[in-house]
Design an enzyme around this catalytic site. Structure first.
Site, mmCIF file in Angstrom:
data_model
loop_
_atom_site.group_PDB
_atom_site.id
_atom_site.type_symbol
_atom_site.label_atom_id
_atom_site.label_comp_id
_atom_site.label_asym_id
_atom_site.label_seq_id
_atom_site.Cartn_x
_atom_site.Cartn_y
_atom_site.Cartn_z
ATOM 1 N N ASN A 1 0.848 -1.196 0.000
ATOM 2 C CA ASN A 1 0.000 0.000 0.000
ATOM 3 C C ASN A 1 0.884 1.247 0.000
ATOM 4 O OD1 ASN A 1 0.580 0.813 2.832
ATOM 5 N ND2 ASN A 1 -0.370 -1.168 3.249
ATOM 6 N N ASP B 1 -4.122 -6.479 5.462
ATOM 7 C CA ASP B 1 -5.044 -7.330 6.212
ATOM 8 C C ASP B 1 -5.010 -8.775 5.724
ATOM 9 O OD1 ASP B 1 -5.963 -5.389 7.960
ATOM 10 O OD2 ASP B 1 -7.385 -4.597 6.493
ATOM 11 N N PRO C 1 -2.334 -11.962 10.716
ATOM 12 C CA PRO C 1 -2.561 -11.703 12.148
ATOM 13 C C PRO C 1 -2.717 -10.213 12.386
ATOM 14 C CG PRO C 1 -0.250 -12.230 11.710
ATOM 15 C CD PRO C 1 -0.992 -12.462 10.420
ATOM 16 N N ASP C 2 -3.540 -9.835 13.343
ATOM 17 C CA ASP C 2 -3.670 -8.411 13.705
ATOM 18 C C ASP C 2 -2.661 -8.146 14.825
ATOM 19 O OD1 ASP C 2 -4.428 -5.943 14.923
ATOM 20 O OD2 ASP C 2 -6.324 -6.091 13.839
ATOM 21 N N ILE C 3 -1.607 -7.398 14.472
ATOM 22 C CA ILE C 3 -0.498 -7.201 15.422
ATOM 23 C C ILE C 3 -0.964 -6.396 16.629
ATOM 24 C CG2 ILE C 3 1.846 -6.275 15.662
ATOM 25 C CD1 ILE C 3 2.038 -6.623 12.530
ATOM 26 N N PHE D 1 -3.489 3.348 15.125
ATOM 27 C CA PHE D 1 -3.914 4.346 14.152
ATOM 28 C C PHE D 1 -5.106 3.794 13.386
ATOM 29 C CE2 PHE D 1 -1.226 8.108 13.415
ATOM 30 C CZ PHE D 1 -0.353 7.939 14.476
ATOM 31 N N LYS E 1 -12.596 0.552 16.738
ATOM 32 C CA LYS E 1 -11.283 -0.133 16.806
ATOM 33 C C LYS E 1 -10.688 -0.073 18.210
ATOM 34 C CE LYS E 1 -10.183 0.339 12.044
ATOM 35 N NZ LYS E 1 -9.603 1.126 10.981
ATOM 36 N N LYS F 1 -9.834 -3.723 19.496
ATOM 37 C CA LYS F 1 -8.424 -4.117 19.622
ATOM 38 C C LYS F 1 -7.908 -3.955 21.054
ATOM 39 C CE LYS F 1 -7.552 -3.147 14.768
ATOM 40 N NZ LYS F 1 -6.522 -3.254 13.734
HETATM 41 N N1 CTP Z 1 -2.982 -3.222 12.518
HETATM 42 C C1 CTP Z 1 -2.123 -4.245 12.924
HETATM 43 N N2 CTP Z 1 -2.162 -5.453 12.283
HETATM 44 C C2 CTP Z 1 -3.021 -5.669 11.274
HETATM 45 C C3 CTP Z 1 -3.900 -4.632 10.846
HETATM 46 C C4 CTP Z 1 -3.843 -3.423 11.500
HETATM 47 O O1 CTP Z 1 -1.321 -4.037 13.847
HETATM 48 N N3 CTP Z 1 -3.025 -6.852 10.674
HETATM 49 C C5 CTP Z 1 -2.959 -1.952 13.246
HETATM 50 C C6 CTP Z 1 -2.465 -0.782 12.442
HETATM 51 O O2 CTP Z 1 -1.075 -0.601 12.625
HETATM 52 C C7 CTP Z 1 -3.272 0.366 13.034
HETATM 53 C C8 CTP Z 1 -4.569 -0.258 13.438
HETATM 54 O O3 CTP Z 1 -4.290 -1.655 13.576
HETATM 55 O O4 CTP Z 1 -2.689 0.855 14.220
HETATM 56 C C9 CTP Z 1 -5.732 -0.040 12.493
HETATM 57 O O5 CTP Z 1 -5.507 -0.560 11.249
HETATM 58 P P1 CTP Z 1 -6.547 -0.404 10.032
HETATM 59 O O6 CTP Z 1 -5.990 -1.111 8.866
HETATM 60 O O7 CTP Z 1 -6.921 1.010 9.870
HETATM 61 O O8 CTP Z 1 -7.796 -1.142 10.602
HETATM 62 P P2 CTP Z 1 -8.241 -2.600 10.494
HETATM 63 O O9 CTP Z 1 -8.280 -3.162 11.858
HETATM 64 O O10 CTP Z 1 -7.433 -3.333 9.480
HETATM 65 O O11 CTP Z 1 -9.750 -2.465 10.011
HETATM 66 P P3 CTP Z 1 -10.307 -2.065 8.546
HETATM 67 O O12 CTP Z 1 -9.355 -2.631 7.547
HETATM 68 O O13 CTP Z 1 -11.620 -2.676 8.570
HETATM 69 O O14 CTP Z 1 -10.360 -0.573 8.520
#
Ligand code: CTP
Length: 401
Positions: free
Chosen positions: A210, A279, A307-309, A325, A339, A343
């Site tokens: 991105n 994602d 994984p969502d870090i 963010f 969020k 989270k």
């Molecule tokens: N983030 C993360 N790991 C992921 C996705 C997101 O750590 N796999 C963290 C980003 O660094 C940011 C926050 O989660 O601090 C929000 O990320 P964002 O992409 O805006 O939100 P998502 O949770 O992915 O939701 P969506 O795509 O539905 O907006």
């Protein structure tokens, strides 16, 4: 590099309505113990009198390039040698153009050419003038030569228009020049930051990524270092220099980023997830470059969730104070608040990435900090200034939690 007690600071005032704020800047610099002298351009005197600036600085104001009396005392070359820091606030579009062209047709422009001091400019002008390509090119030239550009901020303008071009608040300018170094509220604290995009490979040459430039994450790292923190910066692929003093870990995919975060999170006091993590990633990564076929005009790539870090860290017992963010293109605040809960974090910084005004790649940003008891607006400014304000608010919220 920062201003400090006894630092010799020369404040240059040029001819814009924001010159009425210059005495305030002189006072804030004096508060920090600096020795301040003021040089005014001819135009500045239409907006504020030398007497006012003399009164607040405690020194005679310098106005003329060829002034017999001044040359007997502190002439222009002595003044250029005396200064350790020059800050021009307000800096008009015309004066910025003059500096970019290297002209020396008045005292202030001559001093800038004749000095080895650090130079900062705080631009102030009508929003159309600010957005004109000439101004942008002139500023970028000055930045390449090492001139620091502070602001401008955005909002209502004296001319009745709304937009970027307001001089940064004098207290903020003095704070930035001081790098918050006097207080250093993060001494003894460890900060872990993710920044930039991730790269999710499909084959050895292609991948999903991105537009994240990494600039906001790097600005937060630099600001944390200036506030005294020990900083570990886990960065996706970006073209940015490592802030001096940070430990940088370069990663590519979301999975690599998660591993680096897990290795470092236990010792962290603050975790700031700025990275724009993909994602999803391709389920299969081809070992060789994928070739196109003649059999079909379509191609399907199957993806699996990454994984969502941030949520992983948010779910840990004894987790650090967590800031995420939210890059949104619509319903910014509502999505960001969702969020915060989903989270399990302490703050979500919402920024708008829609359209040309978005934060991706830009040197400027504006964020809204969403926390469990309210919201805090941080207006548009350069990313370092936004990062400094963010840390100030984060520390207040963390200490009152
Ligand atoms: N983030 C993360 N790991 C992921 C996705 C997101 O750590 N796999 C963290 C980003 O660094 C940011 C926050 O989660 O601090 C929000 O990320 P964002 O992409 O805006 O939100 P998502 O949770 O992915 O939701 P969506 O795509 O539905 O907006």
């Amino acid at each position: 590099m920062f201003i400090h007690k006894n630092k010799r600071v020369l404040v240059g005032v040029t001819g814009g309505i924001a010159a009425y704020k210059s005495p305030e800047l002189v006072r804030r610099l004096k508060d920090r113990g600096c020795d301040v002298r003021v040089v005014m351009s001819e135009g500045a005197k239409a907006f504020i009198t030398p007497l006012t600036l003399q009164a607040v600085s405690g020194n005679k104001v310098h106005e003329e390039l060829l002034d017999e009396e001044a040359e007997l005392g502190m002439g222009h070359i002595e003044l250029a040698r005396w200064a350790e820091q020059i800050v021009i606030a307000p800096a008009t579009a015309n004066f910025i153009a003059k500096l970019a062209a290297g002209r020396a047709d008045d005292l202030l422009s001559t001093l800038v050419l004749a000095t080895s001091a650090e130079i900062a400019v705080a631009p102030a002008m009508n929003q159309q003038m600010w957005q004109h390509p000439s101004t942008a090119e002139n500023l970028s030239l000055l930045q390449d030569r090492g001139v620091r550009v502070i602001g401008p901020g955005s909002g209502d303008q004296a001319c009745g228009e709304v937009g970027p071009g307001r001089m940064t608040d004098p207290t903020e300018i003095a704070t930035l020049l001081a790098g918050e170094a006097l207080a250093r509220p993060l001494v003894g604290k460890r900060v872990l930051i993710t920044a930039g995009p991730t790269w999710e490979a499909m084959d050895p040459v292609r991948g999903i990524t991105n537009h994240s430039s990494g600039k906001m994450g790097f600005a937060l790292a630099e600001a944390a270092l200036d506030c005294g923190a020990e900083v570990t910066l886990v960065s996706g692929p970006v073209h940015l220099e490592t802030p001096a003093g940070a430990t940088r870990i370069d990663v590519r995919s979301a999975q690599n980023m998660l591993e680096a975060v897990l290795e470092n999170v236990n010792s962290a006091d603050y975790f700031v997830a700025v990275a724009a993590v993909a994602d999803y990633r391709p389920i299969n990564v081809a070992e060789q470059k994928i070739k196109k076929t003649d059999e079909s005009d379509e191609m399907t790539i199957r993806l699996v969730k990454n994984p969502d870090i941030l949520a992983t860290v948010g779910a840990m017992p004894n987790r650090p104070y967590c800031i995420g963010f939210a890059a949104e293109t619509e319903n910014q605040i509502a999505h960001a608040r969702a969020k915060l809960t989903r989270k399990n974090v302490d703050i979500i910084a919402a920024n708008n990435v829609a359209g040309d005004e978005g934060a991706f790649g830009s040197d400027q940003n504006a964020v809204t900090l969403i926390h469990h008891n309210g919201e805090i607006e941080i207006p548009t400014n350069d990313k370092y200034a936004v990062a400094i304000s963010m840390w100030r608010h984060i520390l207040k919220l963390a200490n009152s939690a």
